[in-house]
Design an enzyme around this catalytic site. Sequence first.
Site, mmCIF file in Angstrom:
data_model
loop_
_atom_site.group_PDB
_atom_site.id
_atom_site.type_symbol
_atom_site.label_atom_id
_atom_site.label_comp_id
_atom_site.label_asym_id
_atom_site.label_seq_id
_atom_site.Cartn_x
_atom_site.Cartn_y
_atom_site.Cartn_z
ATOM 1 N N ASN A 150 0.877 -1.167 0.000
ATOM 2 C CA ASN A 150 0.000 0.000 0.000
ATOM 3 C C ASN A 150 0.919 1.223 0.000
ATOM 4 O OD1 ASN A 150 -1.835 2.001 0.438
ATOM 5 N ND2 ASN A 150 -2.791 1.056 2.231
ATOM 6 N N LYS A 189 3.383 0.693 3.062
ATOM 7 C CA LYS A 189 3.138 -0.387 4.028
ATOM 8 C C LYS A 189 3.190 -1.706 3.284
ATOM 9 C CE LYS A 189 -0.152 2.380 6.494
ATOM 10 N NZ LYS A 189 -1.555 2.576 6.361
ATOM 11 N N ARG A 205 -2.615 -2.050 -3.426
ATOM 12 C CA ARG A 205 -3.858 -1.330 -3.219
ATOM 13 C C ARG A 205 -3.833 -0.098 -4.125
ATOM 14 N NH1 ARG A 205 -5.284 3.057 1.188
ATOM 15 N NH2 ARG A 205 -7.481 3.287 0.681
ATOM 16 N N HIS A 207 -13.217 2.269 0.051
ATOM 17 C CA HIS A 207 -13.188 1.190 1.056
ATOM 18 C C HIS A 207 -13.847 -0.080 0.519
ATOM 19 C CE1 HIS A 207 -13.338 4.612 4.251
ATOM 20 N NE2 HIS A 207 -12.081 4.241 4.079
ATOM 21 N N ILE A 248 -15.751 2.358 9.758
ATOM 22 C CA ILE A 248 -15.577 3.607 10.498
ATOM 23 C C ILE A 248 -14.155 3.661 11.056
ATOM 24 C CG2 ILE A 248 -16.664 5.110 12.231
ATOM 25 C CD1 ILE A 248 -18.697 4.134 10.321
ATOM 26 N N ASN A 256 -10.337 6.312 10.433
ATOM 27 C CA ASN A 256 -10.017 7.719 10.199
ATOM 28 C C ASN A 256 -10.845 8.263 9.060
ATOM 29 O OD1 ASN A 256 -8.285 9.038 11.909
ATOM 30 N ND2 ASN A 256 -6.544 7.829 11.173
ATOM 31 N N ARG A 307 -12.273 15.058 7.984
ATOM 32 C CA ARG A 307 -13.087 15.405 6.810
ATOM 33 C C ARG A 307 -14.514 15.743 7.227
ATOM 34 N NH1 ARG A 307 -11.450 10.165 3.316
ATOM 35 N NH2 ARG A 307 -9.726 9.872 4.748
ATOM 36 N N ASP A 325 -8.829 11.999 16.610
ATOM 37 C CA ASP A 325 -8.729 10.604 17.037
ATOM 38 C C ASP A 325 -9.886 10.262 17.987
ATOM 39 O OD1 ASP A 325 -6.092 8.466 17.561
ATOM 40 O OD2 ASP A 325 -7.857 8.384 18.853
ATOM 41 N N GLU A 335 -8.203 -5.762 4.766
ATOM 42 C CA GLU A 335 -8.093 -5.393 3.351
ATOM 43 C C GLU A 335 -6.875 -6.036 2.702
ATOM 44 O OE1 GLU A 335 -8.732 -1.426 5.028
ATOM 45 O OE2 GLU A 335 -9.594 -0.899 3.090
#
Length: 402
Positions: A7, A14, A91, A180, A209, A211, A241, A283, A385
Amino acid sequence: MNILVINAGSSSLKYQLFHIENDTVLAKGRVERIGMETAILVHEPKDKPEVHEVSEILEHTTAIRKVLALLVHPEHGVLASTAEIHAVGHRVVHGGESFKSSVLVNHEVKQEIKRLFDLAPLHNPAHMLGISAVEANMPDVPQAVVFDTAFHQTMPAQAYLYPVPMALYRKHKVRRYGFHGTSHNYVSDRAAAFLGRPLEQLKLITCHIGNGASCAAIEGGKSVDTSMGMTPLEGLMMGTRSGDLDPAIVPYAMGKEDLTIGEISSMLNKHSGLQAISGLSSDMREITEAMEAGDKNAKLAFEMYEYRLRKYIGAYAAAMNGVDAIVFTAGVGENSEALRKRVCEHLTYLGVEFDDAANRTGRGLERRISTVNSKVQVLVIPTNEEWVIARDTYDLVQSTTH
Ligand code: AMP
């Protein structure tokens, strides 16, 4: 077969290395601050101590080279040689209308991902860097791309079109794509397995749900609507956002505050949501702690966040004329007892019978947080994922070799 899942972000990367047949993660890790002299590489091999390195990593190609070196390192590695990496899965955030499923990378696929840079300027160029970096280091290894948007390509026109002049769609592909998708796809499969019912017969509302946050209405295993839109800004309130708002606010705020397009975009993407309302943090853990300690702004942020989520659940139950199960996943969905409790306690009209004790146990496990007899079942399913990317890559490689 060993599959490396990548990713790639603009300054980060990652990775996870899967052994598919054994269903195990052999190693995972991340490289951060690519482009800087003090880039950080964290490598977590299975059953071995974690490795932290700080060094100059100016390019994604160097980052991949360092990751590969660690994967085959005599002390920190998990493979004898890079030849044991049989395929790489990436990804990719935006697949536009071109990609309705995962595909193997070839020249045309790369050209199409580049054509989609306009729609995902922050993400797709970074993914291309990842693909090129793998090519540079392992030119013969097959690569696959798995798109966040692909799962939502089943949405009907009534859900994906915006009520604006059709020229915007025809000329510029302005429409809802949704994101997603790998996560919504995975948790809907798992939910059907958990309930022991065929996915084809289920109406599900999946709530990813984290970040970033989105809901999806999934009927018979197909996405029929989702809350994120042409970009990942629409829909639910998120960490930073805004989610949905009156579009007239944009020109109004630009005029009043003398903002450029870049500034308003940054305000809505990076300085809104939980962060803006709480004035404290994006957060959810910190918001919940502050709320419980009596902070009024944190309480308001939490309540707005939950209220907007609950409204989407109601909308999607209406969209599908019913719902069999609601699924919570991702960082907040999997971990926030407080959020799930408040949502579920307001869904009694749908027939949700919430099980408070179940909500407080079993973290990290797939579980039911409604009563067994609840008319609408409520589940918590940890998302994965990377596993979907590895599995799709495996399937694509298998289908070309058999
Ligand atoms: P993700 O993007 O899926 O990694 O999710 C990140 C979000 O999950 C952050 O807002 C975290 O605060 C939130 N999160 C993680 N653990 C908890 C927890 N125990 N309670 C509430 N929120 C949490």
